[in-house]
Design a protein around this motif. Structure first.
Motif, PDB file in Angstrom:
ATOM      1  N   PHE A 543       0.564  -0.990  -0.299  1.00  0.00           N
ATOM      2  CA  PHE A 543      -0.094   0.494  -0.127  1.00  0.00           C
ATOM      3  C   PHE A 543       0.724   1.560  -0.200  1.00  0.00           C
ATOM      4  CE2 PHE A 543      -2.770  -3.273   1.944  1.00  0.00           C
ATOM      5  CZ  PHE A 543      -3.859  -3.248   1.191  1.00  0.00           C
ATOM      6  N   ASN A 544       2.279   1.012   0.382  1.00  0.00           N
ATOM      7  CA  ASN A 544       3.259   2.016  -0.296  1.00  0.00           C
ATOM      8  C   ASN A 544       3.404   2.525  -1.389  1.00  0.00           C
ATOM      9  OD1 ASN A 544       3.051   3.111   2.823  1.00  0.00           O
ATOM     10  ND2 ASN A 544       4.223   1.295   3.464  1.00  0.00           N
ATOM     11  N   ALA A 545       3.485   1.705  -2.350  1.00  0.00           N
ATOM     12  CA  ALA A 545       3.746   2.677  -3.135  1.00  0.00           C
ATOM     13  C   ALA A 545       2.695   3.729  -3.794  1.00  0.00           C
ATOM     14  CB  ALA A 545       3.305   0.951  -4.253  1.00  0.00           C
ATOM     15  N   PHE A 546       3.629   4.353  -5.069  1.00  0.00           N
ATOM     16  CA  PHE A 546       2.857   5.869  -5.320  1.00  0.00           C
ATOM     17  C   PHE A 546       2.372   5.619  -6.105  1.00  0.00           C
ATOM     18  CE2 PHE A 546       7.942   7.587  -5.854  1.00  0.00           C
ATOM     19  CZ  PHE A 546       7.748   7.937  -3.329  1.00  0.00           C
ATOM     20  N   ASP A 547       0.999   6.162  -6.649  1.00  0.00           N
ATOM     21  CA  ASP A 547       0.038   5.741  -6.701  1.00  0.00           C
ATOM     22  C   ASP A 547      -0.165   5.792  -8.668  1.00  0.00           C
ATOM     23  OD1 ASP A 547      -2.487   5.714  -5.293  1.00  0.00           O
ATOM     24  OD2 ASP A 547      -1.195   7.594  -4.566  1.00  0.00           O
ATOM     25  N   ASN A 548       1.103   7.165  -8.734  1.00  0.00           N
ATOM     26  CA  ASN A 548       1.416   6.628  -9.794  1.00  0.00           C
ATOM     27  C   ASN A 548       3.027   7.973 -10.517  1.00  0.00           C
ATOM     28  OD1 ASN A 548       1.214   6.756 -12.952  1.00  0.00           O
ATOM     29  ND2 ASN A 548       0.085   9.025 -12.921  1.00  0.00           N
ATOM     30  N   ILE A 549       3.358   8.243 -11.371  1.00  0.00           N
ATOM     31  CA  ILE A 549       4.989   9.212 -11.721  1.00  0.00           C
ATOM     32  C   ILE A 549       4.415   9.793 -13.000  1.00  0.00           C
ATOM     33  CG2 ILE A 549       7.172   9.211 -12.194  1.00  0.00           C
ATOM     34  CD1 ILE A 549       7.365   7.285  -9.739  1.00  0.00           C
ATOM     35  N   SER A 550       3.796  10.300 -13.044  1.00  0.00           N
ATOM     36  CA  SER A 550       3.724  11.017 -15.105  1.00  0.00           C
ATOM     37  C   SER A 550       4.633  11.999 -15.217  1.00  0.00           C
ATOM     38  CB  SER A 550       2.612  12.429 -14.785  1.00  0.00           C
ATOM     39  OG  SER A 550       1.391  11.201 -13.921  1.00  0.00           O
ATOM     40  N   LEU A 551       5.320  11.469 -16.162  1.00  0.00           N
ATOM     41  CA  LEU A 551       5.744  12.850 -17.767  1.00  0.00           C
ATOM     42  C   LEU A 551       5.515  13.259 -18.083  1.00  0.00           C
ATOM     43  CD1 LEU A 551       9.195  12.221 -17.480  1.00  0.00           C
ATOM     44  CD2 LEU A 551       9.031  10.968 -19.877  1.00  0.00           C
ATOM     45  N   SER A 552       5.287  14.289 -18.552  1.00  0.00           N
ATOM     46  CA  SER A 552       4.728  15.344 -18.208  1.00  0.00           C
ATOM     47  C   SER A 552       5.333  16.880 -19.110  1.00  0.00           C
ATOM     48  CB  SER A 552       3.250  15.907 -17.579  1.00  0.00           C
ATOM     49  OG  SER A 552       2.533  17.085 -18.951  1.00  0.00           O
ATOM     50  N   LYS A 553       6.561  15.968 -19.773  1.00  0.00           N
ATOM     51  CA  LYS A 553       6.877  17.477 -20.272  1.00  0.00           C
ATOM     52  C   LYS A 553       6.791  18.714 -20.759  1.00  0.00           C
ATOM     53  CE  LYS A 553      11.006  16.002 -17.536  1.00  0.00           C
ATOM     54  NZ  LYS A 553      11.552  16.841 -16.980  1.00  0.00           N
ATOM     55  N   ASN A 554       7.144  19.384 -21.171  1.00  0.00           N
ATOM     56  CA  ASN A 554       6.792  21.273 -21.741  1.00  0.00           C
ATOM     57  C   ASN A 554       7.622  20.926 -23.319  1.00  0.00           C
ATOM     58  OD1 ASN A 554       9.811  20.854 -21.562  1.00  0.00           O
ATOM     59  ND2 ASN A 554       9.468  23.368 -20.750  1.00  0.00           N
ATOM     60  N   SER A 555       8.305  19.663 -23.653  1.00  0.00           N
ATOM     61  CA  SER A 555       8.247  19.298 -25.297  1.00  0.00           C
ATOM     62  C   SER A 555       8.921  18.290 -25.279  1.00  0.00           C
ATOM     63  CB  SER A 555      10.067  20.076 -25.888  1.00  0.00           C
ATOM     64  OG  SER A 555      10.603  19.484 -27.030  1.00  0.00           O
ATOM     65  N   ILE A 556       8.553  17.312 -27.022  1.00  0.00           N
ATOM     66  CA  ILE A 556       8.622  16.234 -27.085  1.00  0.00           C
ATOM     67  C   ILE A 556      10.056  15.823 -26.557  1.00  0.00           C
ATOM     68  CG2 ILE A 556       6.342  15.630 -28.844  1.00  0.00           C
ATOM     69  CD1 ILE A 556       8.232  15.819 -30.712  1.00  0.00           C
ATOM     70  N   ASN A 557      11.064  16.971 -26.747  1.00  0.00           N
ATOM     71  CA  ASN A 557      12.705  16.177 -27.177  1.00  0.00           C
ATOM     72  C   ASN A 557      13.240  16.706 -25.563  1.00  0.00           C
ATOM     73  OD1 ASN A 557      12.672  16.525 -29.584  1.00  0.00           O
ATOM     74  ND2 ASN A 557      12.762  18.505 -29.827  1.00  0.00           N
ATOM     75  N   ASN A 558      12.070  16.922 -24.460  1.00  0.00           N
ATOM     76  CA  ASN A 558      12.672  17.024 -23.281  1.00  0.00           C
ATOM     77  C   ASN A 558      11.772  15.350 -22.681  1.00  0.00           C
ATOM     78  OD1 ASN A 558      11.781  20.657 -22.709  1.00  0.00           O
ATOM     79  ND2 ASN A 558      13.642  19.311 -22.915  1.00  0.00           N
ATOM     80  N   GLY A 559      12.697  15.317 -21.308  1.00  0.00           N
ATOM     81  CA  GLY A 559      12.629  13.511 -21.037  1.00  0.00           C
ATOM     82  C   GLY A 559      13.695  13.557 -19.427  1.00  0.00           C
ATOM     83  N   LEU A 560      13.605  12.599 -19.198  1.00  0.00           N
ATOM     84  CA  LEU A 560      13.801  11.992 -17.602  1.00  0.00           C
ATOM     85  C   LEU A 560      15.153  11.301 -17.825  1.00  0.00           C
ATOM     86  CD1 LEU A 560      12.653  12.203 -14.871  1.00  0.00           C
ATOM     87  CD2 LEU A 560      12.285  10.117 -15.288  1.00  0.00           C
ATOM     88  N   ILE A 561      16.549  12.161 -16.819  1.00  0.00           N
ATOM     89  CA  ILE A 561      17.077  11.479 -17.825  1.00  0.00           C
ATOM     90  C   ILE A 561      18.084  10.540 -16.126  1.00  0.00           C
ATOM     91  CG2 ILE A 561      20.322  12.037 -17.785  1.00  0.00           C
ATOM     92  CD1 ILE A 561      19.420  14.226 -19.352  1.00  0.00           C
ATOM     93  N   LEU A 562      18.077   9.209 -16.201  1.00  0.00           N
ATOM     94  CA  LEU A 562      18.753   8.597 -15.352  1.00  0.00           C
ATOM     95  C   LEU A 562      20.294   8.736 -14.804  1.00  0.00           C
ATOM     96  CD1 LEU A 562      17.192   5.034 -15.949  1.00  0.00           C
ATOM     97  CD2 LEU A 562      15.782   7.021 -15.308  1.00  0.00           C
TER      98      LEU A 562
END
Length: 604
Positions: A543-562
């Motif tokens: 039950f401690n799992a996050f409910d949702n993580i969303s990627l909603s960047k301001n451009s299709i070229n932006n992202g999440l870098i690991l």
């Protein structure tokens, strides 16, 4: 000698008598007028000028020298520029000081006994300079027993010891004030020496000690609006400094009081001001309750260091006016006193605000503190409120003192630049104070550094919606919860991260306690590119799992870098943007789902 006609003397008149010499030691004016345009010296042991119905006048260039022990100064008209000099006193006082002098000098290097300057209940006036050069091995007392007054333009101690003695001694200074060289100013024998600065403008220099400080009081009581007291040395007043009207111009020097501004319900401190940004101001207050109003910073004061010490009392202090503090604003001691800043006024802090006493404001619509680009606010309190403030880019709000109590106010609806939590003595779970449906925003860095094996949390309760907007998030130590440890149905926290997220190896970033079964928490990554490094605990299981993580960047070229291997402890929703795995592994406890064709994972 007996005058038989009016006489003007432009040279030297020497009156030197000896005991037993009769009239040889006396000048009898015999109803005539004597005008001195040069020097008159009264010496010996028994010389004097006897008016006997006559009049005596000293011109603007004349001097009277009292070169004998004891005796009386002649009653005279002292024209502007004339000087009365006392030079011969050893053990006996001088009479007739209750006159209106132009200049009065005391220079008695052979003095061995304490001498009272002004007779009981009398007033002495010096229109130009009162200068004390020497009191030998003894002191010159303002007065004894009954209240007496010395009114002077310029008061200068250039040597010797000037003492208030017992009784109520009042010194009114309308011009300049100086305690110089090896001189000493003393209050003594249970009677205060009250020094009032009156008139238009005063320059003040103190380079020698003030002794018996508990009996030496200073009062700024200017008679003209905007009149000021200008400092030409560092000043430390160890007793009362009452400011009833006027301005203190720090002039680049340091001003401090270590005792109190005593009387309540009087507007003191009407405009401390500095024309030099290197000035320091320290003052201390004490009392037993009620309200004291200060217009402390009423003329756009600029200070390098401002320290307000409320001495652990329970009074409320109201500050009016604006100020700029270029250095440190320190508010030490006392958790009972309230500091209020009225209305739309503000204090601008550009370096550091050290707070161990409670500050609050009276205005709900206007910020009262403004923290500049290099300013740091240090909340070294357990509980209480962060002051209502405007936080300019680069400023830091640093929380260091919480142990068993949370904030009472100060974070909800506020936009911080940088927010750091570092509470090494924290003993219980504490939370950010965010009201329902209000925003907690940090535009640059949000850092959890130390919770001392305890927890800091976003307090989402039943049917509450907490909104948190952060740029760069670093959980470097301790534990950060995003919901109340026992949330009820309808508790929600939405965290929007516009920059980077980093969780250090020993840190914990978690939804809530393991026993909680309800409540929702979601993360949205928005803005430009974001870096994600998870080396510690990121959420948990069940039950401690996050409910949702969303990627909603301001451009299709932006992202999440690991920056590390990452396990997504929830579903992951794509909007705009992409994930750059950057040679690391991405895991998901649920499905990755794209809400549009613009989201994808780019592995390399």
């Amino acid at each position: 000698m007996v005058l038989t006609q009016d006489l003007t003397i432009t040279g030297l008149l020497s009156i030197v008598g000896f005991a037993g010499c009769g009239n040889n030691s006396e000048l009898d004016l015999n109803g005539k007028t004597l005008f001195i345009n040069g020097f008159a010296v009264s010496g010996g042991t028994s010389s004097r000028i006897n008016l006997n119905g006559g009049t005596l006048t000293f011109s603007g260039t004349a001097s009277y020298i009292h070169a004998r022990d004891g005796g009386n100064i002649p009653i005279a008209t002292w024209q502007d520029g004339s000087t009365c000099s006392i030079t011969g006193i050893t053990t006996n006082g001088v009479g007739n000081t209750n006159q209106n002098f132009s200049n009065f000098h005391w220079n008695c290097p052979s003095q061995t006994g304490g001498i009272d300057l002004v007779g009981n209940g009398n007033t002495m006036t010096v229109r130009n300079d009162f200068i004390n050069f020497s009191t030998g091995s003894a002191r010159l007392n303002h007065s004894n027993n009954n209240p007496t007054f010395l009114n002077t333009n310029n008061f200068i101690l250039n040597g010797g010891n000037f003492c208030g003695n017992s009784g109520g001694a009042v010194l009114n200074v309308s011009g300049n004030f100086g305690i110089l060289s090896s001189s000493t100013l003393t209050g003594n024998n249970g009677g205060n020496l009250n020094i009032s600065f009156v008139g238009a403008n005063t320059n003040i220099t103190i380079t020698s000690p003030i002794v018996s400080p508990d009996q030496t009081n200073f009062i700024l009581a200017k008679s003209i609006v905007g009149a000021r007291l200008t400092m030409f040395s560092n000043l430390s007043f160890p007793q009362e400094f009452q400011i009833q009207n006027g301005i203190i111009d720090l002039n680049g020097f340091s001003f401090s009081t270590t005792n109190r501004f005593p009387a309540p319900n009087i507007i003191y401190n009407s405009g401390f001001v500095s024309i030099n940004p290197n000035s320091n101001l320290t003052y201390r207050t004490s009392g037993t309750g009620g309200t004291i109003t200060y217009t402390l910073l009423g003329v756009n004061g600029v200070f390098n260091l401002l320290t307000i010490d409320n001495n652990n009392d329970d009074e409320t202090r109201v500050f009016n006016g604006n100020s700029t503090v270029l250095g440190a604003l320190n508010v030490p001691n006392g958790s009972f006193g309230n500091f209020l800043i009225n209305g739309s006024n503000s204090i601008f802090v550009n370096t550091i605000l050290n707070l161990t006493a409670f500050i609050r404001s009276t205005s709900s619509s206007t910020s009262n503190f403004v923290f500049g680009s290099s300013a740091i606010y240090v909340h070294d309190l357990n509980g209480n409120a962060i002051p209502t403030s405007t936080w300019l880019d680069g400023s830091i709000c640093s929380i260091t003192g919480l142990t068993t109590s949370s904030f009472t106010a100060g974070t909800a609806g506020i936009s911080f630049s940088n927010f750091i939590w570092n509470c090494p003595s924290q003993a219980t779970l504490r939370h950010l104070r965010i009201a329902n449906n209000q925003l907690f925003e940090v535009r640059d860095k949000f850092i959890i550094q130390n919770t001392n094996n305890s927890i800091v949390r976003v307090p989402a309760f039943s049917n509450e919606f907490q909104r948190v907007l952060l740029n760069n998030v670093s959980i470097l130590g301790g534990t950060f919860y995003t919901l109340h440890e026992s949330p009820n149905s309808g508790a929600n926290t939405l965290l929007t991260i516009t920059g980077n997220l980093y969780v250090a190896p020993s840190a914990i970033f978690q939804k809530t306690a393991s026993s909680a079964t309800v409540g929702n928490f979601s993360i949205i990554f928005s803005g430009g590119n974001s870096e994600l490094g998870i080396l510690g605990t990121f959420s948990g299981v069940g039950f401690n799992a996050f409910d949702n993580i969303s990627l909603s960047k301001n451009s299709i070229n932006n992202g999440l870098i690991l920056l590390s291997n990452v396990t997504i402890p929830s579903s992951f929703t794509f909007g705009l943007g992409k994930i750059f795995t950057n040679s690391f592994n991405l895991y998901s406890n649920s499905l990755l789902s794209a809400s549009s064709s613009t989201g994808w994972v780019n592995g390399n």
